[in-house]
Design an enzyme around this catalytic site. Structure first.
Site, PDB file in Angstrom:
ATOM      1  N   PHE A 100     -20.137 -13.452  42.544  1.00 62.13           N
ATOM      2  CA  PHE A 100     -20.029 -11.779  42.655  1.00 62.13           C
ATOM      3  C   PHE A 100     -19.368 -11.436  44.123  1.00 62.13           C
ATOM      4  CE2 PHE A 100     -24.425 -12.712  43.503  1.00 62.13           C
ATOM      5  CZ  PHE A 100     -24.757 -12.133  44.597  1.00 62.13           C
TER       6      PHE A 100
ATOM      7  N   ASN B 193     -25.631  -0.804  42.177  1.00 58.36           N
ATOM      8  CA  ASN B 193     -26.829  -0.534  42.342  1.00 58.36           C
ATOM      9  C   ASN B 193     -27.619   0.383  43.101  1.00 58.36           C
ATOM     10  OD1 ASN B 193     -26.918  -2.085  44.208  1.00 58.36           O
ATOM     11  ND2 ASN B 193     -28.213  -3.852  43.436  1.00 58.36           N
TER      12      ASN B 193
ATOM     13  N   ARG C 200     -32.937   2.655  42.001  1.00 58.94           N
ATOM     14  CA  ARG C 200     -32.128   1.943  41.337  1.00 58.94           C
ATOM     15  C   ARG C 200     -31.949   2.219  39.799  1.00 58.94           C
ATOM     16  NH1 ARG C 200     -32.406  -3.939  44.656  1.00 58.94           N
ATOM     17  NH2 ARG C 200     -30.680  -3.274  45.905  1.00 58.94           N
TER      18      ARG C 200
ATOM     19  N   LYS D 250     -25.437   3.194  48.874  1.00 59.72           N
ATOM     20  CA  LYS D 250     -24.135   2.459  48.615  1.00 59.72           C
ATOM     21  C   LYS D 250     -23.131   3.439  48.240  1.00 59.72           C
ATOM     22  CE  LYS D 250     -26.389  -2.136  47.765  1.00 59.72           C
ATOM     23  NZ  LYS D 250     -26.406  -3.259  46.646  1.00 59.72           N
TER      24      LYS D 250
ATOM     25  N   TYR E  59     -23.101  -9.579  53.954  1.00 63.73           N
ATOM     26  CA  TYR E  59     -23.223 -10.138  53.031  1.00 63.73           C
ATOM     27  C   TYR E  59     -23.065 -11.787  53.176  1.00 63.73           C
ATOM     28  CZ  TYR E  59     -24.721  -6.047  50.263  1.00 63.73           C
ATOM     29  OH  TYR E  59     -25.283  -5.020  49.994  1.00 63.73           O
TER      30      TYR E  59
ATOM     31  N   ARG F  77     -38.932  -2.412  48.800  1.00 67.29           N
ATOM     32  CA  ARG F  77     -38.240  -3.069  47.585  1.00 67.29           C
ATOM     33  C   ARG F  77     -39.033  -2.484  46.305  1.00 67.29           C
ATOM     34  NH1 ARG F  77     -33.961  -6.906  48.792  1.00 67.29           N
ATOM     35  NH2 ARG F  77     -34.717  -7.967  46.559  1.00 67.29           N
TER      36      ARG F  77
ATOM     37  N   HIS G   2     -29.369  -0.498  49.046  1.00 65.34           N
ATOM     38  CA  HIS G   2     -29.806  -1.913  49.685  1.00 65.34           C
ATOM     39  C   HIS G   2     -30.941  -1.652  50.233  1.00 65.34           C
ATOM     40  CE1 HIS G   2     -29.700  -5.710  51.830  1.00 65.34           C
ATOM     41  NE2 HIS G   2     -30.272  -4.818  53.098  1.00 65.34           N
TER      42      HIS G   2
ATOM     43  N   THR H 103     -32.961  -5.770  41.706  1.00 59.64           N
ATOM     44  CA  THR H 103     -31.457  -5.837  41.681  1.00 59.64           C
ATOM     45  C   THR H 103     -30.787  -5.030  40.470  1.00 59.64           C
ATOM     46  OG1 THR H 103     -31.612  -7.838  42.829  1.00 59.64           O
ATOM     47  CG2 THR H 103     -29.400  -7.144  42.266  1.00 59.64           C
TER      48      THR H 103
ATOM     49  N   GLU I  72     -30.553  -6.743  60.252  1.00 59.96           N
ATOM     50  CA  GLU I  72     -29.988  -5.898  59.523  1.00 59.96           C
ATOM     51  C   GLU I  72     -29.876  -4.550  60.358  1.00 59.96           C
ATOM     52  OE1 GLU I  72     -30.187  -8.056  55.132  1.00 59.96           O
ATOM     53  OE2 GLU I  72     -30.874  -5.952  55.596  1.00 59.96           O
TER      54      GLU I  72
HETATM   55  O1  CDP Z   1     -29.752  -6.274  46.631  1.00 58.13           O
HETATM   56  P1  CDP Z   1     -30.696  -7.242  46.414  1.00 58.13           P
HETATM   57  O2  CDP Z   1     -31.484  -8.028  47.354  1.00 58.13           O
HETATM   58  O3  CDP Z   1     -31.665  -6.954  45.316  1.00 58.13           O
HETATM   59  O4  CDP Z   1     -29.810  -8.490  45.439  1.00 58.13           O
HETATM   60  P2  CDP Z   1     -28.963  -9.706  45.855  1.00 58.13           P
HETATM   61  O5  CDP Z   1     -29.238 -10.912  45.132  1.00 58.13           O
HETATM   62  O6  CDP Z   1     -29.357  -9.885  47.540  1.00 58.13           O
HETATM   63  O7  CDP Z   1     -27.509  -9.324  45.828  1.00 58.13           O
HETATM   64  C1  CDP Z   1     -26.821  -8.458  47.089  1.00 58.13           C
HETATM   65  C2  CDP Z   1     -25.883  -7.399  46.273  1.00 58.13           C
HETATM   66  O8  CDP Z   1     -25.046  -8.156  45.292  1.00 58.13           O
HETATM   67  C3  CDP Z   1     -26.719  -6.505  45.126  1.00 58.13           C
HETATM   68  O9  CDP Z   1     -27.481  -5.726  45.638  1.00 58.13           O
HETATM   69  C4  CDP Z   1     -25.593  -6.185  44.124  1.00 58.13           C
HETATM   70  O10 CDP Z   1     -25.070  -5.072  44.690  1.00 58.13           O
HETATM   71  C5  CDP Z   1     -24.588  -7.521  44.279  1.00 58.13           C
HETATM   72  N1  CDP Z   1     -24.904  -8.360  42.967  1.00 58.13           N
HETATM   73  C6  CDP Z   1     -24.002  -8.359  42.182  1.00 58.13           C
HETATM   74  O11 CDP Z   1     -22.847  -7.679  42.286  1.00 58.13           O
HETATM   75  N2  CDP Z   1     -24.195  -9.447  41.011  1.00 58.13           N
HETATM   76  C7  CDP Z   1     -25.211 -10.138  40.931  1.00 58.13           C
HETATM   77  N3  CDP Z   1     -25.446 -10.738  39.947  1.00 58.13           N
HETATM   78  C8  CDP Z   1     -26.036 -10.107  41.786  1.00 58.13           C
HETATM   79  C9  CDP Z   1     -25.994  -9.215  42.779  1.00 58.13           C
HETATM   80 MG    MG Z   2     -30.754  -9.170  48.912  1.00 58.26          MG
END
Ligand code: CDP
Ligand code: MG
Length: 141
Positions: free
Chosen positions: A58, A113, A103, A10, A50, A86, A116, A92, A127
């Site tokens: 967010f 973070n 991360r 990222k 996304y 993962r 991805h 996350t 993806e």
């Molecule tokens: O990337 P991951 O699958 O761990 O998390 P996600 O729940 O799919 O969310 C996608 C991305 O959104 C995260 O990797 C963060 O960059 C962002 N995010 C955020 O800004 N605030 C949150 N509360 C949760 C996710």
């Molecule tokens: Mg995700």
């Protein structure tokens, strides 16, 4: 079973100049690189990627962040790739991620973070196809 997962290094990691270390960690963990790009997402691309999060509070901020600078999408293959990747990147929120995860090492906060990783085999395939044409994927069989 061999699976594919999509990594995106990222914008915060690109800014921190840790692309090389992150790729080294991915290779050390046994992932095979099928394709890799250095690119900057358009707003439309970030929104589409996304889309599943479009109703989250967010979302708007996430799209801004993901388009704020270059990213490195990487198509990866490995046995059990989804779960193993993962694990390698951590959960996350970098503050809560396990020691030694990407991360934890490089993330700034729950939004910024570092990296991805796809969350299911189906999303891994989808993806990878979002960023790479079949002709851009290299593999040895
Ligand atoms: O990337 P991951 O699958 O761990 O998390 P996600 O729940 O799919 O969310 C996608 C991305 O959104 C995260 O990797 C963060 O960059 C962002 N995010 C955020 O800004 N605030 C949150 N509360 C949760 C996710
Ligand atoms: Mg995700």
């Amino acid at each position: 079973m061999k699976q594919r997962t999509l990594a995106i290094i990222k914008p915060d990691s690109v800014e921190k100049q840790v692309i090389g270390d992150i790729i080294q960690r991915i290779q050390n963990a046994g992932f095979k690189i099928l394709g890799m790009k250095y690119t900057r997402l358009t707003e439309a691309q970030a929104k589409a990627f996304y889309e599943v999060h479009k109703d989250k509070p967010f979302f708007e901020s996430l799209v801004k962040y993901m388009t704020s600078g270059p990213v490195v999408p990487i198509a990866l293959e490995k046995e059990n790739a989804i779960e193993d990747f993962r694990k390698l990147i951590g959960i996350t929120d970098p503050a809560k991620a396990e020691e030694g995860t990407i991360r934890k090492l490089y993330g700034t906060n729950i939004e910024r973070n570092a990296i991805h990783g796809s969350d299911s085999p189906e999303n891994g395939e989808r993806e990878v196809a979002f960023f790479f044409a079949l002709s851009e994927l290299v593999w040895n069989r």
